[in-house]
Design an enzyme around this catalytic site. Structure first.
Site, PDB file in Angstrom:
ATOM      1  N   GLY A  46       0.658  -1.216  -0.125  1.00  0.00           N
ATOM      2  CA  GLY A  46      -0.001  -0.034  -0.060  1.00  0.00           C
ATOM      3  C   GLY A  46       0.951   1.037   0.083  1.00  0.00           C
ATOM      4  O   GLY A  46       1.970   1.428  -0.371  1.00  0.00           O
ATOM      5  N   GLU A  47       0.317   2.272   0.677  1.00  0.00           N
ATOM      6  CA  GLU A  47       1.333   3.506   0.765  1.00  0.00           C
ATOM      7  C   GLU A  47       1.794   3.592   2.108  1.00  0.00           C
ATOM      8  O   GLU A  47       0.936   3.816   3.187  1.00  0.00           O
ATOM      9  CB  GLU A  47       0.132   4.696   0.269  1.00  0.00           C
ATOM     10  CG  GLU A  47       1.207   5.956  -0.258  1.00  0.00           C
ATOM     11  CD  GLU A  47       2.133   6.410   0.763  1.00  0.00           C
ATOM     12  OE1 GLU A  47       3.379   6.530   0.412  1.00  0.00           O
ATOM     13  OE2 GLU A  47       1.720   6.759   1.770  1.00  0.00           O
ATOM     14  N   SER A  48       3.036   3.554   2.304  1.00  0.00           N
ATOM     15  CA  SER A  48       3.636   3.085   3.636  1.00  0.00           C
ATOM     16  C   SER A  48       3.547   4.379   4.534  1.00  0.00           C
ATOM     17  O   SER A  48       3.379   4.335   5.727  1.00  0.00           O
ATOM     18  CB  SER A  48       5.195   2.813   3.460  1.00  0.00           C
ATOM     19  OG  SER A  48       5.920   3.935   2.492  1.00  0.00           O
ATOM     20  N   CYS A  78       6.154  -5.457   0.352  1.00  0.00           N
ATOM     21  CA  CYS A  78       6.317  -4.034  -0.038  1.00  0.00           C
ATOM     22  C   CYS A  78       5.944  -2.979   1.072  1.00  0.00           C
ATOM     23  O   CYS A  78       7.034  -2.909   1.629  1.00  0.00           O
ATOM     24  CB  CYS A  78       5.286  -4.037  -1.236  1.00  0.00           C
ATOM     25  SG  CYS A  78       5.786  -2.651  -2.464  1.00  0.00           S
ATOM     26  N   ARG A 105      12.538   3.351  -0.035  1.00  0.00           N
ATOM     27  CA  ARG A 105      11.268   3.202  -0.346  1.00  0.00           C
ATOM     28  C   ARG A 105      11.451   3.677  -2.137  1.00  0.00           C
ATOM     29  O   ARG A 105      12.401   4.124  -2.368  1.00  0.00           O
ATOM     30  CB  ARG A 105      10.368   4.241  -0.021  1.00  0.00           C
ATOM     31  CG  ARG A 105      10.042   3.947   1.311  1.00  0.00           C
ATOM     32  CD  ARG A 105       8.816   4.657   1.878  1.00  0.00           C
ATOM     33  NE  ARG A 105       8.936   6.205   1.728  1.00  0.00           N
ATOM     34  CZ  ARG A 105       7.791   6.957   1.291  1.00  0.00           C
ATOM     35  NH1 ARG A 105       6.751   6.626   1.485  1.00  0.00           N
ATOM     36  NH2 ARG A 105       8.100   8.276   1.074  1.00  0.00           N
ATOM     37  N   ILE A 134       5.860  -3.445  -7.597  1.00  0.00           N
ATOM     38  CA  ILE A 134       5.197  -2.240  -7.898  1.00  0.00           C
ATOM     39  C   ILE A 134       5.672  -1.216  -7.014  1.00  0.00           C
ATOM     40  O   ILE A 134       5.723  -1.217  -5.752  1.00  0.00           O
ATOM     41  CB  ILE A 134       3.594  -2.382  -7.764  1.00  0.00           C
ATOM     42  CG1 ILE A 134       3.200  -3.326  -8.453  1.00  0.00           C
ATOM     43  CG2 ILE A 134       2.836  -0.922  -7.897  1.00  0.00           C
ATOM     44  CD1 ILE A 134       1.567  -3.732  -8.415  1.00  0.00           C
ATOM     45  N   ARG A 135       6.421  -0.208  -7.305  1.00  0.00           N
ATOM     46  CA  ARG A 135       7.088   1.013  -6.633  1.00  0.00           C
ATOM     47  C   ARG A 135       7.858   0.372  -5.367  1.00  0.00           C
ATOM     48  O   ARG A 135       7.428   0.492  -4.192  1.00  0.00           O
ATOM     49  CB  ARG A 135       5.948   1.819  -6.218  1.00  0.00           C
ATOM     50  CG  ARG A 135       5.449   2.649  -7.163  1.00  0.00           C
ATOM     51  CD  ARG A 135       4.410   3.740  -6.790  1.00  0.00           C
ATOM     52  NE  ARG A 135       4.959   4.697  -5.947  1.00  0.00           N
ATOM     53  CZ  ARG A 135       3.919   5.272  -5.045  1.00  0.00           C
ATOM     54  NH1 ARG A 135       2.952   5.307  -4.633  1.00  0.00           N
ATOM     55  NH2 ARG A 135       4.866   6.124  -4.131  1.00  0.00           N
ATOM     56  N   HIS A 170       4.697  -8.398  -4.422  1.00  0.00           N
ATOM     57  CA  HIS A 170       3.372  -8.632  -4.047  1.00  0.00           C
ATOM     58  C   HIS A 170       2.915 -10.055  -4.379  1.00  0.00           C
ATOM     59  O   HIS A 170       2.475 -10.211  -5.447  1.00  0.00           O
ATOM     60  CB  HIS A 170       2.512  -7.591  -5.023  1.00  0.00           C
ATOM     61  CG  HIS A 170       2.659  -6.021  -4.375  1.00  0.00           C
ATOM     62  ND1 HIS A 170       1.858  -5.686  -3.462  1.00  0.00           N
ATOM     63  CD2 HIS A 170       3.623  -5.136  -5.011  1.00  0.00           C
ATOM     64  CE1 HIS A 170       2.109  -4.368  -3.299  1.00  0.00           C
ATOM     65  NE2 HIS A 170       3.366  -4.040  -4.218  1.00  0.00           N
ATOM     66  N   GLU A 172       0.524 -11.530  -3.007  1.00  0.00           N
ATOM     67  CA  GLU A 172      -0.789 -11.366  -2.956  1.00  0.00           C
ATOM     68  C   GLU A 172      -1.690 -11.222  -4.349  1.00  0.00           C
ATOM     69  O   GLU A 172      -2.633 -11.210  -4.586  1.00  0.00           O
ATOM     70  CB  GLU A 172      -1.419 -10.450  -1.983  1.00  0.00           C
ATOM     71  CG  GLU A 172      -1.346  -9.214  -2.220  1.00  0.00           C
ATOM     72  CD  GLU A 172      -0.160  -8.449  -2.167  1.00  0.00           C
ATOM     73  OE1 GLU A 172       0.186  -7.140  -2.388  1.00  0.00           O
ATOM     74  OE2 GLU A 172       0.890  -9.029  -1.846  1.00  0.00           O
TER      75      GLU A 172
END
Length: 197
Positions: A46-48, A78, A105, A134-135, A170, A172
Site C-alpha cells: 500500500g502507501e507506507s 512491499c 522506498r 510495484i514501486r 506482491h 498477493e
C-alpha cells in the site's frame, strides 16, 4: 486458524482472498481489540506513509510491535516490508521497527517502472515464483541474524528474521499460493527446515 490482515489501507483484500483459498480464516485488523483473535499477522502493500500514520492514529503501532517481539509470526509485503524495518531512509515514515533491515522506498522508480520477474526460491520448490514489483523498496543494509531468501542482481527481495518474513514484491497479486503457504508454516515451526536450502 485465524490470521490477521492489517486492513487500514492497501492490498488487504487480496491477502484475505488468498488466505480463504488456503482454508484459513482471515481477520481484518483495524483496532487493537482485533489483535487478540489472531495467530499471525500480514501487513500488506500500500502507501507506507499513510499506513504508518494510520497505525498511530488507531493506536495499533505499539500493540503490534509488542506482539511481534513476543513471537507473533508476521509477513510484510512491499509497504509491509518498509513498516517492519528498523530503519527507513525517508524520515516521513515511522516504521514499526522490529526487523534488522534498512529500507529505501520506491527504489526501482515510479509506478510506470513496475515489473515482473521469475524468482528462484528453493524452499518453495523447483518452479520459479513470479514476483510482481510495484514501486518496490530496496533493502540497503542487513543486520546479523537476518536471512536473505531471494535476490535480484545482488539486491535482497525476500528476507527472514525468526518468525518475521518480508518481501519487496506482491505475492498477493499472484495466483501462486506457495509464498503464503510458506508463511503459514511459521505457525507450526515447519519453515525452519524449509528455508535451509
Amino acid at each position: 486458524m485465524k490470521i490477521g490482515v492489517l486492513a487500514l489501507q492497501g492490498a488487504f483484500a487480496e491477502h484475505m482472498k488468498i488466505l480463504a483459498d488456503l482454508n484459513v480464516d482471515p481477520i481484518p485488523v483495524r483496532l487493537p481489540s482485533d489483535l487478540g483473535k489472531i495467530k499471525a499477522l500480514i501487513i500488506p502493500g500500500g502507501e507506507s506513509t499513510t499506513m504508518s500514520r494510520l497505525l498511530s492514529d488507531y493506536r495499533l503501532m505499539e500493540p503490534i510491535k509488542k506482539l511481534i517481539k513476543e513471537g507473533l509470526p508476521v509477513l510484510g509485503t512491499c509497504a509491509g516490508m518498509i513498516l517492519l524495518a528498523k530503519n527507513v531512509m525517508e524520515a516521513e515514515v515511522e516504521p514499526i521497527g522490529v526487523m534488522g533491515i534498512e529500507i529505501k522506498r520506491n527504489a526501482y522508480g515510479r509506478q510506470v517502472d513496475s515489473f515482473e520477474s521469475d524468482l528462484s526460491m528453493p524452499f518453495l520448490g523447483d518452479r520459479a515464483f513470479r514476483g510482481i514489483f510495484i514501486r518496490a523498496p530496496v533493502v540497503k543494509r542487513i543486520e546479523p541474524g537476518v536471512e536473505v531468501l531471494c535476490r535480484i542482481n545482488d539486491r535482497a527481495v525476500a528476507v527472514r528474521q525468526g518468525s518475521m518474513l518480508a518481501c519487496a514484491f506482491h505475492p498477493e497479486l499472484s495466483d501462486d499460493l506457495r509464498f503464503h503457504e510458506y508463511f503459514l508454516s511459521f505457525i507450526s515451526g515447519d519453515a525452519i527446515a524449509k528455508s535451509n536450502c
